[in-house]
Motif scaffolding. Structure first.
Motif, mmCIF file in Angstrom:
data_model
loop_
_atom_site.group_PDB
_atom_site.id
_atom_site.type_symbol
_atom_site.label_atom_id
_atom_site.label_comp_id
_atom_site.label_asym_id
_atom_site.label_seq_id
_atom_site.Cartn_x
_atom_site.Cartn_y
_atom_site.Cartn_z
ATOM 1 N N SER A 42 0.836 -1.204 0.000
ATOM 2 C CA SER A 42 0.000 0.000 0.000
ATOM 3 C C SER A 42 0.871 1.255 0.000
ATOM 4 O O SER A 42 0.588 2.229 -0.713
ATOM 5 C CB SER A 42 -0.917 -0.001 1.226
ATOM 6 O OG SER A 42 -1.773 -1.125 1.229
ATOM 7 N N THR A 45 2.283 1.739 -3.484
ATOM 8 C CA THR A 45 1.271 2.275 -4.393
ATOM 9 C C THR A 45 1.110 3.779 -4.191
ATOM 10 O O THR A 45 1.080 4.554 -5.153
ATOM 11 C CB THR A 45 -0.076 1.572 -4.171
ATOM 12 O OG1 THR A 45 0.069 0.171 -4.429
ATOM 13 C CG2 THR A 45 -1.153 2.138 -5.086
ATOM 14 N N ALA A 46 1.007 4.190 -2.931
ATOM 15 C CA ALA A 46 0.876 5.623 -2.629
ATOM 16 C C ALA A 46 2.114 6.389 -3.060
ATOM 17 O O ALA A 46 2.013 7.505 -3.593
ATOM 18 C CB ALA A 46 0.625 5.807 -1.131
ATOM 19 N N LEU A 49 2.086 6.867 -6.884
ATOM 20 C CA LEU A 49 1.093 7.851 -7.294
ATOM 21 C C LEU A 49 1.570 9.268 -6.981
ATOM 22 O O LEU A 49 1.497 10.168 -7.828
ATOM 23 C CB LEU A 49 -0.239 7.574 -6.587
ATOM 24 C CG LEU A 49 -1.024 6.353 -7.057
ATOM 25 C CD1 LEU A 49 -2.153 6.041 -6.074
ATOM 26 C CD2 LEU A 49 -1.595 6.587 -8.452
ATOM 27 N N GLY A 59 -6.420 7.550 -6.806
ATOM 28 C CA GLY A 59 -5.712 6.452 -7.449
ATOM 29 C C GLY A 59 -5.767 5.129 -6.719
ATOM 30 O O GLY A 59 -5.510 4.079 -7.323
ATOM 31 N N THR A 60 -6.059 5.140 -5.428
ATOM 32 C CA THR A 60 -6.100 3.899 -4.665
ATOM 33 C C THR A 60 -7.012 4.047 -3.461
ATOM 34 O O THR A 60 -7.190 5.154 -2.938
ATOM 35 C CB THR A 60 -4.686 3.494 -4.185
ATOM 36 O OG1 THR A 60 -4.755 2.272 -3.441
ATOM 37 C CG2 THR A 60 -4.081 4.566 -3.295
ATOM 38 N N ASN A 61 -7.590 2.932 -3.020
ATOM 39 C CA ASN A 61 -8.373 2.937 -1.785
ATOM 40 C C ASN A 61 -7.572 2.337 -0.627
ATOM 41 O O ASN A 61 -8.123 2.027 0.427
ATOM 42 C CB ASN A 61 -9.687 2.164 -1.969
ATOM 43 C CG ASN A 61 -9.461 0.655 -2.088
ATOM 44 O OD1 ASN A 61 -8.360 0.216 -2.437
ATOM 45 N ND2 ASN A 61 -10.485 -0.125 -1.823
ATOM 46 N N ARG A 62 -6.256 2.237 -0.831
ATOM 47 C CA ARG A 62 -5.391 1.626 0.184
ATOM 48 C C ARG A 62 -4.536 2.656 0.919
ATOM 49 O O ARG A 62 -3.519 2.324 1.511
ATOM 50 C CB ARG A 62 -4.497 0.563 -0.464
ATOM 51 C CG ARG A 62 -5.282 -0.640 -0.948
ATOM 52 C CD ARG A 62 -4.448 -1.582 -1.802
ATOM 53 N NE ARG A 62 -3.325 -2.153 -1.070
ATOM 54 C CZ ARG A 62 -2.582 -3.165 -1.538
ATOM 55 N NH1 ARG A 62 -2.857 -3.687 -2.726
ATOM 56 N NH2 ARG A 62 -1.572 -3.637 -0.833
ATOM 57 N N TYR A 63 -4.963 3.913 0.869
ATOM 58 C CA TYR A 63 -4.239 4.964 1.590
ATOM 59 C C TYR A 63 -5.210 5.670 2.514
ATOM 60 O O TYR A 63 -6.210 6.231 2.072
ATOM 61 C CB TYR A 63 -3.608 5.961 0.608
ATOM 62 C CG TYR A 63 -2.717 6.966 1.289
ATOM 63 C CD1 TYR A 63 -1.452 6.597 1.739
ATOM 64 C CD2 TYR A 63 -3.140 8.270 1.502
ATOM 65 C CE1 TYR A 63 -0.630 7.508 2.387
ATOM 66 C CE2 TYR A 63 -2.330 9.191 2.137
ATOM 67 C CZ TYR A 63 -1.077 8.804 2.584
ATOM 68 O OH TYR A 63 -0.279 9.708 3.231
ATOM 69 N N ASN A 230 -11.993 6.637 2.929
ATOM 70 C CA ASN A 230 -10.783 5.917 3.319
ATOM 71 C C ASN A 230 -10.074 6.506 4.533
ATOM 72 O O ASN A 230 -9.476 5.770 5.315
ATOM 73 C CB ASN A 230 -9.802 5.871 2.141
ATOM 74 C CG ASN A 230 -10.352 5.107 0.963
ATOM 75 O OD1 ASN A 230 -11.211 4.251 1.112
ATOM 76 N ND2 ASN A 230 -9.875 5.432 -0.229
ATOM 77 N N ALA A 236 -10.765 1.405 3.714
ATOM 78 C CA ALA A 236 -9.903 0.799 2.698
ATOM 79 C C ALA A 236 -9.589 -0.651 3.052
ATOM 80 O O ALA A 236 -9.300 -0.992 4.177
ATOM 81 C CB ALA A 236 -8.597 1.587 2.572
#
Length: 243
Positions: A42, A45-46, A49, A59-63, A230, A236
């Motif tokens: 995660s 990914t952040a 981005l 861009g992500t739901n993991r932040y 999130n 998330a």
């Protein structure tokens, strides 16, 4: 008549420094062995981005945090790419460095604010630095809760200072930074509220750290829906059985 002899502490200044570097070496070694987990992915990914200038929330739901940590991760990724393992190691190394500074604050609070002896203060700092929870969270998993705690501990250090009124602005900023780093300390500014016969912050002083936290999202406010979902609802990873 028994001759009085002052107590000689086993944990002398020299021994404390030696033990500190032994623990530091072990912590760095542990960080180097970690290969990453879901959170590391995660973070990566952040980082990618943010490094590309994209809105990390869109861009992500993991932040799940304020933008600040994403920018820090972007800097680490820029320095380590394309080596993912080096990225994971540097994140852990950064958190280990944060714990080093936290240990110094623990020592200073114990010696300068609580009146502990030199040996007791050194012991308190080393107990924190060698604590298995601290080692596991910071050096192994690379979690950054400790960074928020460091800002909080610094605020506590200056709160107990005799010239509190001169340090109020610094305390407010540290509390705001603590929230911006990671809002695991979300309820702590309230504890600094002025009480009867005890110095503290005014209602405005308590409110400002929360305002700093909210304002930190303004540059990325276009993604307000995922920010709410999130960050504030912390959803998330729940979807599609990710957790």
């Amino acid at each position: 008549m028994t001759e009085f002899r002052p107590e000689v502490s086993f944990l002398s200044h020299r021994r404390a420094i030696l033990l500190f570097f032994v623990i530091l070496t072990l912590r760095v070694t542990i960080a180097a062995q970690f290969r990453g987990n879901f959170d590391s992915q995660s973070f990566l990914t952040a980082a990618q981005l943010a490094a590309h200038g994209d809105n990390v929330y869109a861009g992500t739901n993991r932040y799940n945090y304020s933008p600040l940590w994403a920018y820090v991760l972007a800097g680490i990724w820029t320095a380590s790419r394309p080596n993912v393992h080096l990225f994971v190691f540097l994140v852990g190394l950064l958190q280990t460095a944060v714990d080093v500074v936290t240990s110094i604050f623990v020592w200073r609070i114990a010696s300068q604010r609580l009146g502990f002896s030199d040996a007791e203060s050194r012991r308190a700092a080393l107990l924190f630095f060698s604590n298995p929870v601290s080692v596991q969270v910071s050096s192994f998993h690379g979690q950054f809760d400790g960074t928020a705690i460091l800002c909080l501990l610094a605020a506590i250090y200056w709160t107990t200072n005799s010239d509190f009124r001169e340090k109020r602005s610094r305390i407010v900023l540290l509390l705001g930074l603590s929230l911006v780093v990671k809002h695991v300390t979300a309820f702590h500014p309230i504890l600094f509220w002025r009480r009867l016969r005890r110095p503290g912050l005014s209602v405005l002083g308590v409110a400002i750290p929360y305002a700093i936290f909210i304002l930190s999202f303004l540059p990325l406010a276009a993604a307000w829906r995922p920010i709410m979902r999130n960050v504030f609802l912390y959803s998330a990873g729940i979807e599609h059985g990710k957790v």
